[in-house]
Design a protein around this motif. Sequence first.
Motif, PDB file in Angstrom:
ATOM      1  N   VAL A 100       0.864  -1.179   0.000  1.00  0.00           N
ATOM      2  CA  VAL A 100       0.000   0.000   0.000  1.00  0.00           C
ATOM      3  C   VAL A 100       0.901   1.230   0.000  1.00  0.00           C
ATOM      4  O   VAL A 100       1.603   1.512   0.969  1.00  0.00           O
ATOM      5  N   GLN A 101       0.899   1.958  -1.111  1.00  0.00           N
ATOM      6  CA  GLN A 101       1.802   3.100  -1.259  1.00  0.00           C
ATOM      7  C   GLN A 101       1.088   4.258  -1.926  1.00  0.00           C
ATOM      8  O   GLN A 101       0.299   4.069  -2.855  1.00  0.00           O
ATOM      9  N   GLU A 102       1.389   5.444  -1.459  1.00  0.00           N
ATOM     10  CA  GLU A 102       0.819   6.662  -2.013  1.00  0.00           C
ATOM     11  C   GLU A 102       1.289   6.824  -3.461  1.00  0.00           C
ATOM     12  O   GLU A 102       2.469   6.671  -3.763  1.00  0.00           O
ATOM     13  N   ALA A 103       0.351   7.153  -4.354  1.00  0.00           N
ATOM     14  CA  ALA A 103       0.631   7.116  -5.792  1.00  0.00           C
ATOM     15  C   ALA A 103       1.706   8.108  -6.228  1.00  0.00           C
ATOM     16  O   ALA A 103       2.566   7.778  -7.062  1.00  0.00           O
ATOM     17  N   SER A 104       1.680   9.335  -5.709  1.00  0.00           N
ATOM     18  CA  SER A 104       2.639  10.343  -6.165  1.00  0.00           C
ATOM     19  C   SER A 104       4.082   9.904  -5.923  1.00  0.00           C
ATOM     20  O   SER A 104       4.965  10.129  -6.748  1.00  0.00           O
ATOM     21  N   SER A 105       4.314   9.252  -4.787  1.00  0.00           N
ATOM     22  CA  SER A 105       5.674   8.843  -4.442  1.00  0.00           C
ATOM     23  C   SER A 105       6.208   7.759  -5.365  1.00  0.00           C
ATOM     24  O   SER A 105       7.414   7.492  -5.388  1.00  0.00           O
ATOM     25  N   MET A 106       5.337   7.110  -6.130  1.00  0.00           N
ATOM     26  CA  MET A 106       5.792   6.104  -7.095  1.00  0.00           C
ATOM     27  C   MET A 106       6.549   6.733  -8.265  1.00  0.00           C
ATOM     28  O   MET A 106       7.128   6.016  -9.084  1.00  0.00           O
ATOM     29  N   PHE A 107       6.565   8.050  -8.332  1.00  0.00           N
ATOM     30  CA  PHE A 107       7.273   8.750  -9.403  1.00  0.00           C
ATOM     31  C   PHE A 107       8.775   8.489  -9.357  1.00  0.00           C
ATOM     32  O   PHE A 107       9.484   8.683 -10.356  1.00  0.00           O
ATOM     33  N   VAL A 108       9.287   8.052  -8.208  1.00  0.00           N
ATOM     34  CA  VAL A 108      10.706   7.691  -8.095  1.00  0.00           C
ATOM     35  C   VAL A 108      11.093   6.704  -9.193  1.00  0.00           C
ATOM     36  O   VAL A 108      12.232   6.710  -9.692  1.00  0.00           O
ATOM     37  N   GLU A 109      10.153   5.855  -9.582  1.00  0.00           N
ATOM     38  CA  GLU A 109      10.412   4.867 -10.629  1.00  0.00           C
ATOM     39  C   GLU A 109      10.947   5.510 -11.899  1.00  0.00           C
ATOM     40  O   GLU A 109      11.805   4.924 -12.596  1.00  0.00           O
ATOM     41  N   GLN A 110      10.484   6.710 -12.230  1.00  0.00           N
ATOM     42  CA  GLN A 110      10.882   7.331 -13.486  1.00  0.00           C
ATOM     43  C   GLN A 110      12.378   7.644 -13.514  1.00  0.00           C
ATOM     44  O   GLN A 110      13.028   7.522 -14.550  1.00  0.00           O
ATOM     45  N   VAL A 111      12.938   8.042 -12.388  1.00  0.00           N
ATOM     46  CA  VAL A 111      14.383   8.301 -12.334  1.00  0.00           C
ATOM     47  C   VAL A 111      15.154   7.014 -12.585  1.00  0.00           C
ATOM     48  O   VAL A 111      16.102   6.971 -13.383  1.00  0.00           O
ATOM     49  N   LEU A 112      14.740   5.932 -11.919  1.00  0.00           N
ATOM     50  CA  LEU A 112      15.463   4.670 -12.040  1.00  0.00           C
ATOM     51  C   LEU A 112      15.349   4.089 -13.439  1.00  0.00           C
ATOM     52  O   LEU A 112      16.327   3.570 -13.990  1.00  0.00           O
TER      53      LEU A 112
END
Length: 507
Positions: A100-112
């Motif tokens: 269960v994770q807040e959606a905005s914080s999943m943006f880290v994926e784009q850097v990786l």
Amino acid sequence: MNLPASFIDYTRSLLGDEEYDKLAAALQQEPPVSIRLNFNKLRMESGELRVAMQDNAVHSQLSILNSQLLPVPWSSEGFYLDERLTFTFDPLFHAGCYYVQEASSMFVEQVLRQYVTEPVVMLDLCAAPGGKSTHARSVLPEGSLLVANEVIRNRSQILAENLTKWGQPDVVVTNNDPADFSSLPSFFDVILTDVPCSGEGMFRKDPVAVEEWSPENVAICWQRQRRIIADIWPSLKPGGILIYSTCTYNTKEDEENVRWIQQEFGAEPLVLEVRKDWNITGNLLRDESDSSGHSALETPVYHFFPHKTKGEGFFLAALRKPETEEDNTLVFSFAKGKTSKKKDKKGGATPSLVTKEHLNIAKNWLNEEESASYLLSAEGTTIQIFPQRYADELAAMKQSLRIVSAGVGVGEVKGKDLIPGHALAMSSALLRREAFATEEVTYEQAIAYLRKEAITLSATAPRGYVLLTYRNIPLGFVKNIGNRANNLYPQEWRIRSGYLPDEIKTL
């Protein structure tokens, strides 16, 4: 929600009246619910969520409240839910099938995904409870190592629990202050610093954040954030990537700190490719130039506002350490594959209780193909498996850091027996399921097991160690002694609630 007057004044001046009014209205609404799926254990097929079976030709369909999962646009694993599930009472949640994770914080994926294409050693510095760590571990290139750190001891245990449930073995969990990493110069290729902040972006989810907010707290936060970056910067390799993120809106903790990192360390900001329909907001600083003549508006940063994106407040910037900076890379002097031994009170090495027979049993529990590049080792009463290519890095970390867990705990010797570790049950890659008798349990049995209660298996279940599965997903081990089965689920992870909600909504 009664927002602090000084927050209203500052944010209104930052965004303008129209945008602030939209933000204030959004903060009065219910926050969206989002999860990330663990595709090592689950998969999506034709828009339907299915359990990934060991036999890829066989699938067991799952439904989720008779509704569809709506993808989070910037995450390959993220999905919005129509309504909140009873996560505590969902066995698949405890089995690491989703987080269960807040959606905005999943943006880290784009850097990786955009900047990390080869195996790396990555540090998630402020990692608890583990949302970004489990996410990073899923999207990093194969062969990478993730070090997840948490400074608060009890939170580091929660971090280790969540990463264990996620089931990927190339992970080390540490419990250290950022300054402790100074003994590991130029050690990490990527460092994620999701720094402690004033929490403005979490106002509608956390009333305490509203109560604790003040201009004075913002000042404390931005100074603490700079201290954290200064402490950890030497551990980043030249050419390495720093990901700086907060869950707050103000520019003092966001843009101004990014500008400070550029000026203080010569860091190069990195541009991310984003789609216009993601509605991400750019730099909010006025058009001022720094000492090098660069405009603040030229610095690429990424704000998430809940009135524009379906998520909470979030900020991110990615920066590269100059290649020209002096390289103080730690030179390893450790023999490959050797591990340190604990000392007894007299200073001698603690004798291991693990025998060759125990090691042979442990090897039989492992998927031979997947474990070929891993090193099986014994320390005290435990047997662990860790990627061989990072044995020297682990030895270096053991000399200067507090290690909470490393790799996968395969088993522990008690008496003459080797008891399979719960981490082994959670490791979808390393576990050889054919090595154990398995017993599929009902929902009621699964909840009883997760409460650490005694379980009665079917009359056909064999004696000895049995792997319990729910919808064909491993839950953990029991030792079947006939009339009952001893529950081997970790005591500290158990569901403490003794009741079931009237309405249960699960994946």
